[in-house]
Each structure stands twice: as structure tokens, then as C-alpha cells.
Design a protein around this motif. Sequence first.
Motif, short mmCIF file in Angstrom:
data_model
loop_
_atom_site.label_atom_id
_atom_site.label_comp_id
_atom_site.label_asym_id
_atom_site.label_seq_id
_atom_site.Cartn_x
_atom_site.Cartn_y
_atom_site.Cartn_z
N SER A 305 0.99 -1.24 0.24
CA SER A 305 -0.09 -0.02 -0.02
C SER A 305 0.92 1.11 -0.53
N ASP A 306 1.94 1.40 0.26
CA ASP A 306 3.01 2.35 -0.08
C ASP A 306 3.48 2.78 0.88
N LYS A 307 3.36 2.13 2.38
CA LYS A 307 3.30 2.60 3.48
C LYS A 307 4.62 2.26 3.59
N LYS A 308 6.04 2.80 3.40
CA LYS A 308 7.49 1.93 3.04
C LYS A 308 7.62 1.83 4.89
N LYS A 309 7.57 3.13 5.42
CA LYS A 309 8.04 3.03 6.76
C LYS A 309 7.42 1.85 7.35
N ASP A 310 6.09 1.65 7.66
CA ASP A 310 5.73 0.95 8.07
C ASP A 310 5.95 -0.35 8.05
N ALA A 311 6.01 -0.22 7.39
CA ALA A 311 6.29 -1.32 6.08
C ALA A 311 7.52 -2.58 7.43
N VAL A 312 8.75 -1.56 6.93
CA VAL A 312 10.47 -1.78 7.83
C VAL A 312 10.58 -1.96 9.14
N ASP A 313 9.36 -0.63 10.06
CA ASP A 313 9.36 -0.87 11.12
C ASP A 313 8.77 -2.32 11.48
N ASP A 314 7.90 -3.20 11.18
CA ASP A 314 7.09 -3.39 11.37
C ASP A 314 6.99 -5.48 10.88
N ILE A 315 7.98 -4.75 10.20
CA ILE A 315 8.72 -6.63 9.37
C ILE A 315 9.82 -6.59 10.34
N LEU A 316 10.18 -5.48 11.12
CA LEU A 316 11.47 -5.59 11.54
C LEU A 316 11.16 -6.64 13.42
N ALA A 317 9.38 -5.58 13.26
CA ALA A 317 9.34 -6.35 14.55
C ALA A 317 8.78 -7.34 14.12
N ALA A 318 8.31 -8.16 13.44
CA ALA A 318 7.89 -9.57 12.69
C ALA A 318 9.37 -10.35 13.21
N THR A 319 9.85 -10.23 12.69
CA THR A 319 11.05 -11.18 12.79
C THR A 319 11.87 -11.69 14.41
N LYS A 320 10.82 -10.91 15.31
CA LYS A 320 11.10 -10.95 16.84
C LYS A 320 10.05 -12.00 17.33
N LEU A 321 8.93 -12.35 16.63
CA LEU A 321 8.37 -13.33 17.08
C LEU A 321 7.70 -14.21 16.80
N ASP A 322 7.31 -15.31 17.60
CA ASP A 322 7.37 -16.72 17.50
C ASP A 322 6.79 -17.18 16.06
N GLY A 323 6.80 -18.16 15.34
CA GLY A 323 6.36 -19.27 14.46
C GLY A 323 7.42 -19.68 14.50
N THR A 324 6.91 -20.74 12.70
CA THR A 324 7.73 -21.45 12.93
C THR A 324 8.92 -21.68 12.42
N ALA A 325 9.64 -22.61 11.35
CA ALA A 325 10.89 -21.91 11.05
C ALA A 325 11.21 -21.37 9.57
N ARG A 326 10.14 -21.55 8.49
CA ARG A 326 9.14 -21.34 7.64
C ARG A 326 8.86 -19.87 7.75
N MET A 327 8.46 -19.60 8.55
CA MET A 327 7.97 -18.19 8.91
C MET A 327 8.72 -17.01 8.98
N LYS A 328 10.28 -17.32 10.04
CA LYS A 328 11.17 -17.09 9.90
C LYS A 328 11.52 -16.69 8.78
N ASP A 329 11.70 -17.55 7.97
CA ASP A 329 12.76 -17.64 6.85
C ASP A 329 11.74 -16.31 5.54
N ASN A 330 9.91 -16.81 6.11
CA ASN A 330 9.65 -16.20 5.03
C ASN A 330 9.63 -14.06 5.31
N ALA A 331 10.19 -13.76 6.54
CA ALA A 331 9.68 -12.81 7.37
C ALA A 331 11.38 -12.22 7.10
N HIS A 332 12.23 -13.12 6.77
CA HIS A 332 13.57 -12.44 6.83
C HIS A 332 13.59 -12.84 4.82
#
Lengths: 687, 281
Positions: A305-332
Motif C-alpha cells: 500500500s506504499d507505506k514503506k516506513k511502516d512496513a520496515v518497522d513492522d517487518i523488523l518487529a515481526a522477525t522477533k516474534l514466534d513462529g515456525t522456521a518457515r515463517m521466520k525465513d519468510n520474514a527474513h
Amino acid sequence: MKKFIIISLMVAMTLPTIACGWYGTDNYYLFSPYTGQAFKDRVEKICNDNWKAYIGDTSDNDWYSFHADDVLKAARQKGDALMVSYVENLQKYLKCVSVERDKQYEWDYPSKEEIAAQQRDLKAVRTYAQGKTSSKLRSQHALLFMRCNMMLGQHQENITFWEQTASQFIETVYKDMMKNIYAGALYKTGREMEAGQLFAEMDDYESLMSMYYLKRSYQAISQHYKQNPTSKALPWLLTDFVNNAQEAADAVNGGGGSIGKQFIRDINNQESWQMQQFCEMVVKEGKTDCPIMWKMAKAWLEFLSDKKKDAVDDILAATKLDGTARMKDNAHVLLLYITASQAKPGQAFDDYVADELEWLRGKQNETTGDSFFDAVENRLTNQVLIPHYRSNPVRLAAVAKALNSSCSGFDLDTLNVASTEKFLYYVNSPANTKLDKFLKRNIALNDTAMSDMIGTKYMRLCQWDKAIQWLNTVPISYYNEHRGKEYLYYSMVRQWDVEPWAKRQWLDSSQAWERDYKWWKHRKLDFCKEVQMMENSLNMLNGKALEQRCYNLATRYAQASIYGDCWWLLRDYKSCWDSVRVNEVDMAQKAVKMLQKAAMSSDLSLKRKALFALGYRELYNDVKKGPKYWMEWKWVEGESTEIYHRDSPQFLAFQALYNETGDQPQEDYIRKCDEYDVFRKYYRQHR
Amino acid sequence: MTLLLLAMIACEKQSSRKTLESGQAVYYWRTDLRLDSAEKSFLAQYHINKVYCRYFDVVMNDDGEPKPNATISFSDTLPDSIEIIPTVYITEDCMHETHEGLAEKIVKRIQQMNETNDIKNVREIQIDCDYTSKSRKRYYQFLEEVRKFWGETLSTTIRLHQLAMEVPPVDYGALMIYNTGDPRKWEERNPILDFRDVEPYLRRLDSYPLPLAAAYPVFQWTYTIQGVRVDRTVEAEVILQVKKAMESERGDLSNLIITYHLDKENIERYKPETYEEIYHH
């Protein structure tokens, strides 16, 4: 003249071409939080492997498909009466299924009798199968029983049978299939939620899509979550939503590719925003067992949706949350894509990209049967890295070559010649940075091919001396080994000194396979030397000799142009959609200039030939200003209408020729030209 | 005197044109003939006596051959008082070249479907195709063949733009008074129906020599515009305004009225008074 144009087009289409008509889409989905092997493919493969083993087929064929006759033969040889009766009944069942297929897609719609027979057979097979559910082949027969019930619409019976009997069977592929039919029966009897859980567990995407086709909106997904926050169908529904949002965003950016993708649903900004808020709420509520999935969905939707800065903040936050190995790779992956697409050029970014590309390649090698990381590399290359390095042609070429870019708009063949030379030097010099090391390790260049490419690029610019310098290093054997049969055939048989306006060198391409055509002299080099000599001596000539030389040079330029018979001089292939490209001279227009000089001749014969040549429509295909041809057709109110351009150079040439020769020209080559004949008829009435 | 003569000729021309029997009809466009209670009530409430039921589509397959697709299943039957008119939608590209035997295959398939599913007293079939000037000639030849194999009443759909063309060889046309606008300009005009898009065709109505039924839209239109989903419906007032204008140009357009298409959501979209006015003769 219509015939003339149609024939030209048909001939052009028979020339050696590359498959440029269709490319696969490169808008691969980047949201892929779980892996799974689609149910249908998985069970089909296991079933077929079982049949293959039963008949004793030890061939290396990876894929075996069921043939009842083969199985029956093997069963009879083994004295396996139970298998014989099972396969015979399975055949009957499959015939019943084909009646259903005929109903939908065949001209022969089944008759009442055929349907009655189908129902009868289904019932008979069902009774047979039911009687064998305690036999040695109990799982297969139970599956056949449930299949018949499904076809007969006896869903409740299947539910009861599964719950009381089949669910106790040992784990086999047949049991998986029965469970799938059971899930379908639950759905048919209104137990949707339970059915959805089972289909999701089984990775049965087709059934999930049938169930949820109209329930894939933000509204529907949020309601589904409220009923069951850990529903197994949620990851699938969320993935479907996010990927559809990507599809919509890609379509807006002109990069959409719905070819081959089914079930696309369009997500607008409003709905995407609602889902972003919902994802955040799910993470905060803490009821989900995979918060990382919801958070990265939010980040990716924001990015789209072109909200690039929010996207960076949230994807960085996502990488610190729980999930399967695949989900962590996907976040990466999403972190890489989101940050790379906003990065400024510089050494730090180059180093980061080098590390990430190494990581991606590692993941590609780790996973089999899942092309997600290959798809990531493709999209990252085409949509992020190629645009990022656009202003650095050498790095651009290196990225494109090392990462096998396609569909990115970059083509080494059209890169300007100076950059191409620098690229060759770059590849052959030692690497200094991490990124250079990665790129050079992954580039496989053939120096001879590059010399041919650079030499040819100089030919396209009519810089014959430099072309000769490069082509001199390319042995004749290179062409014989690296060019296709059609190329060798065309390049050996077609001559550049034949005037294309007087004689087209039509060839039957099937002849290319009749004989082994090989170069025995360097055709490109010979052409360069000949034209160089002819151009160099222009200054020494005058009068008729000069005019004749101009005419002869025009012949060679016209032949070498993409519309000439000797297109193979400047290109490796040709398609009917080709035109003059960037970084090349319009050879046809160069021919026009020479013909204009020849047309000034006092030698009547040469003058007429030059004027006639100036009327050759192939010379004007790439004219940028003004009309191209003296006449064309246009669709006006649904009808084909002729439009005349009296100010076009082609018209002026034909007009001059007409004034020169009168209405009845003597020369055969003029009289036989159907395009000129059309012109004469028109001009007679519209002088 | 001259004016009077012209008027008389005009009257004579109009009166020589066959008119359709009065009736109320619906299109049924789903893949399973299964009616819920709202749909059944609708048929009764508005005295629907004809259902134009899409039996199957004909589309080009990957081998370049026309094939049936999305064939209907018959989970329900219609009341005996309602005549079913098998309708076949053919994609326009099927008419880009001649396909030997296509008409016969379609007719035979319809007949077989009727026989297998106990559908009796079928006297008419309708073919729906968005033919253009490119495909018109082949389509008309195809209709001639269908007529030969079918032998009873044959109708076809007519889009407004097709009014400018020669008439098709059928007994009557169902004038589709919808999909009149350019979907790309959906923000300016409703692509389903806008009076401004209909107006230019009004003058052609009376002189069109084929008997015509009038089909009005009650459906929701969904389209993807640059990745954005757009939904549109037509205001009841617009439908009625168009109907009034059409019928004032050509009175017999009120004889046989069809709505597209029978569906619970479409029924609920408009008030009963609107449907009563649409079906008013």
C-alpha cells in the motif's frame, strides 16, 4: 498489395525466432508462511507409485500412470483374485465418473439409459466394495465404497462409515483419501468449520478454495478468526488474502501476471487497511500460536500500500516474534525485499545484498520440491536489483547475468557497445568487493561469444574497422557450433549483393534440415571488409561510378537491416515483431540516403532503379516522423478503409518513377511489382 | 398529402411486423437449476411464464475447437406452467472461423439434455453471442444451420450496437438492454445501463424488422479496474426511464419482458413495485 504484405508477414514468421511471445509472470508471491505439498499431487503420486511397484515396473520413469489392463495382467499372473476383482470394480467406478465428465464438457451428453446404468453400476460397485472392507485389501475397498457413496450423494453414510470404521484403519494413502472424502461429506452436510480444518490439515487447496471462494474477504476472515483463533484454515485464508493484495498492487504497477494463476480476487486499499489493523489486533490479543505470520502479513500489506516506513518497522518487529522456521525465513525474505527496495546505492548496500544473496542460494539448496526461494531471487532481481543498478551499466549487466534475469527489461544484446566492452573487462578482472565476488563467481561468459557480440554491435553502428578488429578473433567454427541450422542455412544461401526491391530471396526453412550447412568463410567479417572498402573509396569516385557505388551500398545496407534478407548479419535471430533497436543505426534509412544520391543520376536506367528502390516499403518501417507508407488500411467504423499519404517518401518516389516512366513502364521489374501496380491505378485517377 | 402517404407506409410497415405473444420471463444463468423459496415465490408472484435457462456455454478449447463448458445440472424442475427455453452462450471467438457440424452438435446436445432430464415441451431455443462485424456473417450462417436442425422457434440475443447490423435469421431477438457502457469509464457512467448510452439507439428501434423481446438488468456488475474491484447496480429509476423511452419508440417491446437474471440477491435488490413496473405491459 494485400497479398504482398501477407506473404511478407508469413515469410517473416517462418524465420528463426526466439520464444519471445510469452514469458512466465515474475510477480511471484512473497508471502509464503508455510510449506505443504498439495493434497491431490501427493496422493496421486503415492497411488501411482504403489501401482508401479505392484506390476513390477522397475523403470526409472518418475511418473507412472494407472492402466487397469497392466494391473489386471500382473494380478492374474500372481493369482491375486482379490486384486483382479478390485481393479475390475475400480474400472466400473471410473467409467461412472467419466459419465459425469461427459455431462459437463463433451458433445455427447449421456442418455437417460446411460445415467440409469451409471447409477446401477455405482450401487453394484458400492455393494461389492462394502463386502470387502474386512479383506486383505480393506483400505482400497473402503475407499471405493466411500467414493461410490460420494457419487450417489450418500454423504451421511460416509460420515458414519469414517467415524465408526475407516478412521481406525492403519495409515495409508487410501486412508488419507477417505479422510478427504469424509471432509467433503462434512461440508455437504453443513459442517463447514470442521471440513475446513480437515482440508487445511491435508493441504487440499482446491477444496479449501471451493469452500471459501466467497469467504475470502477481510470481513469473512475476521469472523473466521473470532470463531476459532487457531483455526488451521486461517494461514491459508491469510495467505490467499495477502497474495491477492500483491496481485492487485502488481497490476496497478503494470507488473501483474494473472496467466496461470487461478482464483484471483482483487483487494482494494480500504480492505487492505482493514486487514492491516486486524493483523495488529490479532498479534496484541495473543490468542494465535504464530504471531510472526500476522505481523509480517501486516508489514507486507503496508509495503504493497506504499507505506514503506511502516512496513520496515513492522517487518523488523515481526522477525522477533514466534513462529515456525518457515515463517521466520519468510520474514527474513520480506525484510530483505522491503529494505532493499528502499536502499540508497553504496558499498554498505552492496555488501548487504551480497550476504543476502548467499543466504538465498543456501536456502535454495536446502529445500527440494519448493521453489519459493528461487521465486524470491527472481522477483528481487527483476523488481529491485535491476532498477537499483540501472545507472551503473556494468554492475547492471553483472547482476542480470549472475542472477539469470529475465523479464526485467535488461538485455545484454542491446547494451551500448562501450559498456559491453567494460563489462567483459570487469568479468575478467579480479573481484574487490563481496558483491563482485558473488557476481563473478556466478557469471559464466564465453569470451568468443562476447567478441562476436561486441563485433556485431560495432556492425550495427557501421563502425566497420572496430567490428573487424573484434570479429577477427572469432573463428568460423564458433558460428558452426553455436548457431542453429536455420541461421546457418539463411546465412549461407542469402546474398547481400542482391537488390531486395528487385528480388526477395525466399527460402524454404525446412531445407535447413535437409543438408548440413556450415560456414566455410567468415560471412560477417567478409561483409564488414567489403562495405568498409566500398565506403572508403566513395571519395575517390564521381559521376556515374559514384552513383552506381551509392546504389550498391544501398543494396548492402538494405539487406543488412532487420527487414532485409541478410538480417542474420546483425542479429542472431529474427521475429516478425522486430524493429530497429536502441544503439543501432537504421540501416534502411541509410540505404534511402544512398538511393537518393543514385536517383539523381543522368543514367536513366540507374535513376529508374533507384526511384523504384525508393518505393520499397521495407525501407520505411521504422520512420519516426510523418507517414511511413504511401497507403495503409485503417479500421473506420468497423470497415477497412484505405488512407493515402501523398507526402510520404514512398509516395514521392513512386510519383517520380511514374513521371519518369509514364503509365506503361517498359522494365519488367517495375511492371511485375504489385504494389507499384496499385499505385499506378490510384495515381492515374488522383494525380 | 406526401406526409400522410409516408405515415401510412410507416404504419403498414409496422403492422406487417410480427409481434410476440405477451409474457413475463427471466434468464436463469447459474450452473445448477435449483431454486430457493424466494426464487420460487418470485416466479409465481410475477406470473413468469418463460425461463430462458442457460444450458451450457460453448468456448474454444486449447486445440482450437469449440467445446461445451459449464453445463447446467438439474437439481430442481420448473412448474409445468412455465416454458423452459434452453439458451446457449457462445463466445465470439467461436465465430472467427467456420466449425463444421457445430450447429448440429449444439442442437443434439440440447435435445439429449432435455430427454435425459425429462424436460418436455421445449419449443424454442435461444443462442447468445456477442457477435461483431467481424463474426456476424459466420454467426448468421451458423444460426441458419441451427434453425435447420432445430426446426422450431429460434431466437437470439441482440446487443444495442447490433441493431445497426443486418437482422439475424431467427424468429425474434431478445434485446439486451444492459452492458451498454464502456467498463473503463465506469466512474463517468454506469456500464450496466445509462440512458445516455441507450439514447442513440432509440431511433433504430422501430425500423428494426425483427420482433423483439426486451431484457432488462437487475444484476450486480463486478469488474476489476486496475486492480480495484468495482461493483455497480442500476437504480430502479434508470431501468424504468429506459423502459419508458424504449416502449414509446416501439410499443411492442412491452409484449415480452425478460429480467436478467433470476437470483435471490437480485430479487431482494429491488422493491416489488419496481418489478411490477418492469413487467408491466
